[in-house]
Design a protein around this motif. Sequence first.
Motif, short mmCIF file in Angstrom:
data_model
loop_
_atom_site.label_atom_id
_atom_site.label_comp_id
_atom_site.label_asym_id
_atom_site.label_seq_id
_atom_site.Cartn_x
_atom_site.Cartn_y
_atom_site.Cartn_z
N PHE A 331 61.21 -38.00 39.83
CA PHE A 331 62.36 -37.63 39.68
C PHE A 331 63.17 -36.77 40.42
CE2 PHE A 331 62.98 -32.78 40.12
CZ PHE A 331 63.97 -32.58 38.72
N PHE A 438 64.03 -40.74 30.64
CA PHE A 438 63.62 -40.74 31.61
C PHE A 438 62.66 -38.94 30.65
CE2 PHE A 438 62.43 -37.98 35.28
CZ PHE A 438 62.16 -38.82 35.54
N LEU A 440 59.00 -37.34 31.17
CA LEU A 440 57.97 -37.49 32.31
C LEU A 440 57.51 -35.46 32.98
CD1 LEU A 440 56.29 -39.39 34.56
CD2 LEU A 440 58.00 -38.69 35.92
N LEU B 22 64.23 -39.91 20.43
CA LEU B 22 62.86 -39.74 22.03
C LEU B 22 62.14 -38.29 20.81
CD1 LEU B 22 62.66 -40.44 24.22
CD2 LEU B 22 63.93 -38.51 25.15
N LYS B 23 62.55 -38.07 19.06
CA LYS B 23 62.58 -36.49 19.09
C LYS B 23 60.70 -36.61 18.70
CE LYS B 23 63.51 -34.52 15.04
NZ LYS B 23 63.97 -33.50 13.74
N LEU B 26 58.88 -35.78 22.26
CA LEU B 26 59.72 -34.26 22.52
C LEU B 26 58.69 -33.43 21.56
CD1 LEU B 26 63.99 -34.84 22.61
CD2 LEU B 26 62.31 -34.24 24.63
N ASP B 47 70.57 -33.62 37.72
CA ASP B 47 70.42 -34.68 36.92
C ASP B 47 69.23 -35.45 37.08
OD1 ASP B 47 69.86 -35.58 33.88
OD2 ASP B 47 71.84 -36.78 33.59
N PRO B 48 68.26 -35.75 36.15
CA PRO B 48 67.62 -34.92 35.41
C PRO B 48 67.03 -33.42 35.55
CG PRO B 48 65.30 -36.52 36.33
CD PRO B 48 66.90 -37.13 36.78
N ILE B 49 65.89 -32.44 34.81
CA ILE B 49 66.17 -31.43 35.05
C ILE B 49 64.56 -31.29 34.78
CG2 ILE B 49 68.13 -30.41 33.85
CD1 ILE B 49 67.71 -30.25 31.67
N ALA B 59 59.89 -33.63 33.04
CA ALA B 59 61.27 -33.78 33.45
C ALA B 59 61.65 -34.85 31.94
CB ALA B 59 61.29 -34.43 34.79
N LEU B 60 63.00 -34.16 32.39
CA LEU B 60 64.13 -34.80 31.48
C LEU B 60 65.34 -34.91 31.46
CD1 LEU B 60 64.38 -33.43 27.73
CD2 LEU B 60 63.39 -32.38 30.06
N ARG B 61 66.01 -36.01 30.83
CA ARG B 61 67.05 -36.27 31.51
C ARG B 61 68.91 -34.79 30.60
NH1 ARG B 61 68.08 -42.96 31.97
NH2 ARG B 61 67.11 -42.90 33.61
N ASP B 64 69.00 -37.03 27.25
CA ASP B 64 68.47 -36.90 26.13
C ASP B 64 68.30 -35.30 26.28
OD1 ASP B 64 67.66 -39.09 26.18
OD2 ASP B 64 66.45 -38.88 28.09
#
Lengths: 631, 74, 52
Positions: A331, A438, A440, B22-23, B26, B47-49, B59-61, B64
């Motif tokens: 992360f 990304f 995760l 990615l839908k 997600l 970033d990412p959050i 966690a994702l960017r 996205d």
Amino acid sequence: MATIAVALTGNPNTGKSTIFNELTGARQKIGNWPGVTVDKKVGYARHQDRAISIVDLPGTYSINARSPEEKIVIDYLMNNKLDLVMDVVDSSNIERNLFLTVQLLEKGIPLLIDLNMADDAERRGIKIDCRKLEDALGMPVVQTVGRSSKSARKLLDIFTSTVMSNYEPSQLVKDHIIKVQEIEASGKTESEKQEEIIEARYALIDTVIAQAVTMSNVGQTKSEKIDRFLANGVLALPIFLAIMYGVFMITFEWIGQPIADALDSLINEDFLDFATDALTDAGVAEWLVSLVCDGIIGGVGAVLTFVPLIFVLFFCLSFLDGTGYMARIAFIMDPIMRRCGLTGKGIMPLMMGFGCGVPAIMGARALDSEKDRMVSILVTPFLTCGAKLPIMALFAAMFFPDNAANVVFAMYISGVIMAIIAAKGLGSSIFKDKGSTFLLELPPYRMPDMKSVLLETWDKGKGYLVKAGTIIFAASVLLWVLSNYNFDGPCEIDESILAVLGGWMSNLFVFHGFATWESGAALLSGIMAKETVVATIGVLYGAADVSTEAADAVESAGQMMQTGMATSFTALSALAFMVFSQLYTPCVTALGTIKKEAGGWKWMAFSAVYMFVIAWVVSLLVYQIGRLLGF
Amino acid sequence: MTLKEGKTGMTLKIKQIDDSSLKERLMTMGLTPGTKVKVLRAAPLGDPIAISVRSYNLALRRADAENVTVEQVG
Amino acid sequence: MATFIVAAVLAVALFFALRHIYRNFHEGKSDCCGASECSGSCCGCHSVPEKK
């Protein structure tokens, strides 16, 4: 009575493997699923005179059969006659975990639902009423607390009972299945259908949760409090470095090195003297005494000395891996990796590279895009793997006795920096395509299961011992022959075949400060396996007469090596040598893996050559700049 | 607004997920319309959050997260 | 005599070592993660699926 066949399924990070280890102990067999290289783990247990075979299926979030793992799970469950399928659910994360459960129920697979880590969930204020959950789903539910023999016995009791025959899906689940079938039969596009089905599943989960789970919101969890320091903002990076520094201090200063020193004097003084005397007394020919003592004990011994370091380092990394911190590293490193055109997830195979490049290169398969994969494969060998560790430890102890741990840490960091620079370079030149994604899960921090950590440490460290007994042993014999003979028969060491080969190799290092045939030979032999560099040094300098006047050189590194080695290198040229060994062409095993994973001789040759060139240039810079600075 | 603009501490309700590669992933991970998510923190440089969704952390960017339309509820 | 015995022992050991290396090479295995198996959550030793 027939063996009871049980399969374990569940999401990643649910403690499924821990339960599997607890149930089966050491009675495990690891093979491959046909066609794919995903581990197939089968374990055996006996309970109440019944034999039980347990298959640990790969952890997956769903069974959409998108990835090989998901396909394995669904194929295995659909095509095998199983007495019981246990779905391991992380109680504190029950909502998302039930998604897989619902999907399995849709397929008509009866499940034993194991609410694992029930204690964790309770502490977080999540109370699950097992009876109500049983009623809501129509499937039996059991609570466990991960690593406890009581939980294991409870599960084995259930496995050997006939509990499954009394259950059938609840009306709620049956209605859901009909609804899914209706959506499937409707005339919508595939993605619309998928979307609706996923929503229907979560709708069912919400209903079930409402019936069986009470969540009293307890505010922040412990993990979140920890994450405010370890995975939050810019501060996370220095903390990451500090943690890694701690690992190195433990390995190279506090625990690993003292044991290694003790082992060193045991092997290279006590045992060597004993062996020499014993063989000479027994009347063994002089050449054979030399082969055993200078060649084998010198070579293999030099490598074995570092076993404690390897085990301590692997223990630390396995421990970190077990806590859930690795996901945080991914992360917090993603911003940096992304700027290199990579993904934070790529840090995980890279971290494995500290153990060994081979699994790290294979681990790159888990990355999403082709570009991530290729770049990761090509930069991983820059890292300091376990086999390079002895080189670093030996040179640091000899030439930087006061700062050994810091120098080694600096070498590790330089490997990482080089890998990142190379990734950036490769990413913006050879592999220019779209970026990566990304996504995760950040699992809660957990105290790792010590049994699993120790098993893992042993498994990884064992390889090092096996290598010492096989490839290093064989290489030591070869090196001894090459260093004691030339084509005319026995000879002085500096007229030997090895001296000729090493001399030829050393021509490349005239401006690097280590243009001796010994270092040339060591580097050349390092292509076989990196430990061989140390083995060669052990054989070569061990064979040289130890004169007493140089006894003041260093205490910590092998007594045998002091004389010749201390005069062949200065601190600066030793550093240049370390940098070169850190970065140059990977060992043959790694090259073979690169060929397999990257798909072709072309990439293997590319990797061998470009790494050599980079190592040559960087090492040259270190030496020449160091000289300009007056070292 | 989209999840991309989420600030630390915001609670957001998902309204819609736009089509992207990615839908489905997600949604499988629990980001379905109507679900509440909380933005927990961001990695170095924002970033990412990390978000909390269905009582676990993901966690994702931000790139996205742009595909996830949300409204702020707290 | 002692020379012969020690040499024979070494030769046998060398044979097994070389056989091990050859077999590893032949089967494309590596010793890095333990000869063949790896339990627990051993990351990296168990190979990861190919994304296609």
